[in-house]
Design a protein around this motif. Structure first.
Motif, PDB file in Angstrom:
ATOM      1  N   UNK A  15       0.831  -1.204   0.000  1.00 29.47           N
ATOM      2  CA  UNK A  15       0.000   0.000   0.000  1.00 29.47           C
ATOM      3  C   UNK A  15       0.865   1.253   0.000  1.00 29.47           C
ATOM      4  N   UNK A  16       1.935   1.243   0.787  1.00 30.38           N
ATOM      5  CA  UNK A  16       2.818   2.417   0.865  1.00 30.38           C
ATOM      6  C   UNK A  16       3.494   2.681  -0.477  1.00 30.38           C
ATOM      7  N   UNK A  17       4.061   1.635  -1.090  1.00 32.57           N
ATOM      8  CA  UNK A  17       4.745   1.805  -2.377  1.00 32.57           C
ATOM      9  C   UNK A  17       3.739   2.115  -3.481  1.00 32.57           C
ATOM     10  N   UNK A  18       2.579   1.442  -3.436  1.00 32.47           N
ATOM     11  CA  UNK A  18       1.542   1.735  -4.421  1.00 32.47           C
ATOM     12  C   UNK A  18       1.052   3.164  -4.322  1.00 32.47           C
ATOM     13  N   UNK A  19       0.965   3.661  -3.078  1.00 29.54           N
ATOM     14  CA  UNK A  19       0.568   5.060  -2.868  1.00 29.54           C
ATOM     15  C   UNK A  19       1.577   6.011  -3.507  1.00 29.54           C
ATOM     16  N   UNK A  20       2.867   5.689  -3.379  1.00 30.79           N
ATOM     17  CA  UNK A  20       3.898   6.547  -3.957  1.00 30.79           C
ATOM     18  C   UNK A  20       3.745   6.642  -5.478  1.00 30.79           C
ATOM     19  N   UNK A  21       3.612   5.477  -6.141  1.00 32.20           N
ATOM     20  CA  UNK A  21       3.484   5.501  -7.604  1.00 32.20           C
ATOM     21  C   UNK A  21       2.133   6.083  -8.033  1.00 32.20           C
ATOM     22  N   UNK A  22       1.098   5.813  -7.234  1.00 28.60           N
ATOM     23  CA  UNK A  22      -0.202   6.388  -7.554  1.00 28.60           C
ATOM     24  C   UNK A  22      -0.178   7.898  -7.504  1.00 28.60           C
ATOM     25  N   UNK A  23       0.431   8.462  -6.473  1.00 28.34           N
ATOM     26  CA  UNK A  23       0.505   9.922  -6.373  1.00 28.34           C
ATOM     27  C   UNK A  23       1.459  10.512  -7.407  1.00 28.34           C
ATOM     28  N   UNK A  24       2.478   9.751  -7.802  1.00 31.90           N
ATOM     29  CA  UNK A  24       3.367  10.222  -8.860  1.00 31.90           C
ATOM     30  C   UNK A  24       2.577  10.494 -10.127  1.00 31.90           C
ATOM     31  N   UNK A  25       1.744   9.527 -10.537  1.00 34.23           N
ATOM     32  CA  UNK A  25       1.036   9.686 -11.819  1.00 34.23           C
ATOM     33  C   UNK A  25      -0.153  10.630 -11.693  1.00 34.23           C
ATOM     34  N   UNK A  26      -0.815  10.670 -10.531  1.00 37.43           N
ATOM     35  CA  UNK A  26      -1.925  11.609 -10.411  1.00 37.43           C
ATOM     36  C   UNK A  26      -1.429  13.050 -10.320  1.00 37.43           C
ATOM     37  N   UNK A  27      -0.268  13.260  -9.690  1.00 43.48           N
ATOM     38  CA  UNK A  27       0.273  14.622  -9.617  1.00 43.48           C
ATOM     39  C   UNK A  27       0.857  15.076 -10.947  1.00 43.48           C
ATOM     40  N   UNK A  28       1.005  14.149 -11.900  1.00 39.38           N
ATOM     41  CA  UNK A  28       1.377  14.523 -13.260  1.00 39.38           C
ATOM     42  C   UNK A  28       0.199  15.130 -14.011  1.00 39.38           C
ATOM     43  N   UNK A  29      -1.009  14.879 -13.530  1.00 41.17           N
ATOM     44  CA  UNK A  29      -2.194  15.196 -14.335  1.00 41.17           C
ATOM     45  C   UNK A  29      -3.236  16.042 -13.601  1.00 41.17           C
ATOM     46  N   UNK A  30      -3.737  15.560 -12.459  1.00 37.16           N
ATOM     47  CA  UNK A  30      -4.859  16.216 -11.781  1.00 37.16           C
ATOM     48  C   UNK A  30      -4.581  17.677 -11.422  1.00 37.16           C
TER      49      UNK A  30
END
Length: 416
Positions: A15-30
């Motif tokens: 969950x911690x690592x998935x959160x990191x990559x998830x926020x990486x890609x969402x902060x590229x766009x949202x």
């Protein structure tokens, strides 16, 4: 410290690592969505505000039920359905070409986030020993900001303010995240808490219980205003900089401010959390609200890039104070069998994220981007309205814990 890291459950690391990559890609766009809508689709600031706000509105409407249903049917099903649904949402963003489509897809974005995030935090609480919970919750928060360090800069290079292509990348990453979660749930099924064996509160009972909690209710009301102030960073401030005649390249400046925000979190998080953990748990929220309100006032003052960057650092200190201690506070005041419900109910504070882009958009349309004080002083004052509620919650929690300590002491004496 190393021993504590070894004790963290493998699913928690996922969950911690998935959160990191998830926020990486969402902060590229949202964060660039409001700029894209105004500069590419030609939407007004008010139209953009409503389109951005609908995500949080949907989240407010569903957040309680998302946390509650995970208490009833289990974290696994809720997390898997919501993470794959979230991937489909990002594919929808990448294909959207009209304002109404962005409005619809962003509604679904809020629904998925409001179901997945409280459930994942409740699961972290379930599978983590009490002595490691502060460490795990702060690792998750650090992962969020580690992703945001690089996401906006990558998004700027990919043209997020002019293209929806980064949303496609986000969708692919969330598909991968979902597949890894599925595998981890399968491998560690025997070590996960079982839901449904103990009595689970009915929906109306859970609603009334959280509503009657004399500590939780003012915390919820106060953090609505905290989140209101926080929400202006990615909505009102983004439009203010991108369309301000005083800044030659406001979009680039905004991406650097996003990255500075994330870097500052990583630098100050450990010393702030170490210090704040010694305070009564609501005091950090009071200090955080004050910092965010002051920084918003400074954003609108004439002072150039240097003042803006200083304001970002002050804003970030307030953000860390608010959000690093929030999960620990909820974990502390929630009954064990209702943790998902409490983590879901605190999602109602996203009403602040609903109001932020609408209020900011109205002020920008009324006063224009050239009149910073007229826009940001009202935003700072509305953020500070959370202080009376948080102070009330602090007093009530102190009274409750003194009463519980006194009751425990009486029980001990009787037993002796």
């Amino acid at each position: 410290m190393k021993q504590n890291l070894r004790q963290i459950h493998p699913l928690a690391w996922t969950i911690i690592i998935g959160t990191m990559f998830g926020r990486l890609v969402t902060s590229m766009s949202i964060p660039f969505l409001s700029i894209y809508l105004t500069q590419v689709l030609g939407a007004s600031s008010t139209q953009t505000g409503f389109t951005v706000a609908v995500s949080s509105l949907a989240g407010v409407m569903i957040s309680f039920y998302g946390g509650y249903i995970s208490d009833v049917i289990g974290r696994r099903i809720v997390m898997l359905v919501s993470v794959f649904g979230w991937a489909c949402v990002f594919f929808g963003f990448s294909a959207a070409q009209h304002l109404w489509v962005f409005f619809l897809v962003n509604t679904l974005n809020g629904l998925c986030r409001a179901v997945f995030e409280p459930t994942s935090r409740a699961l972290l609480s379930d599978i983590t020993p009490p002595e490691n919970k502060l460490l795990v919750f702060n690792l998750r928060y650090a992962a969020v900001n580690l992703g945001v360090v690089f996401g906006p800069i990558i998004g700027l290079q990919l043209g997020s303010a002019k293209s929806t292509f980064p949303f496609l990348i986000a969708g692919i990453v969330y598909i991968a995240y979902g597949l890894v979660l599925f595998l981890q749930f399968s491998v560690h099924r025997s070590s996960l808490p079982v839901h449904g064996e103990a009595r689970t509160p009915k929906l109306l009972e859970a609603l009334s219980t959280t509503g009657r909690d004399k500590v939780f209710l003012p915390v919820l009301l106060g953090t609505i205003f905290c989140v209101l102030g926080y929400g202006h960073f990615s909505s009102t401030l983004a439009q203010y900089l991108a369309n301000n005649p005083h800044f030659s390249n406001g979009r680039q400046l905004f991406s650097y401010m996003l990255s500075l925000n994330a870097v500052t979190v990583l630098v100050v998080q450990y010393p702030i959390v170490r210090t704040a953990s010694k305070f009564p748990p609501i005091i950090p929220l009071i200090l955080g609200n004050s910092c965010v309100a002051l920084s918003l006032m400074l954003f609108g003052m004439p002072g150039g890039v240097a003042l803006l960057m200083f304001s970002v650092v002050l804003f970030t200190i307030g953000e860390v104070l608010l959000f690093t201690m929030m999960d620990m506070l909820i974990d502390r005041i929630a009954r064990p069998e209702w943790k998902g419900t409490y983590f879901g109910t605190i999602g109602f504070n996203n009403l602040g994220n609903v109001l932020a882009p609408i209020l900011g958009g109205l002020l920008l349309d009324q006063f224009g981007t050239a009149n910073g004080p007229a826009v940001f002083i009202p935003l700072a004052l509305t953020t500070a309205l959370g202080l009376p509620f948080l102070i009330t919650a602090h007093k009530r929690l102190r009274i409750r814990e003194l009463a519980e300590a006194g009751g425990a002491g009486v029980s001990t004496n009787i037993s002796a």
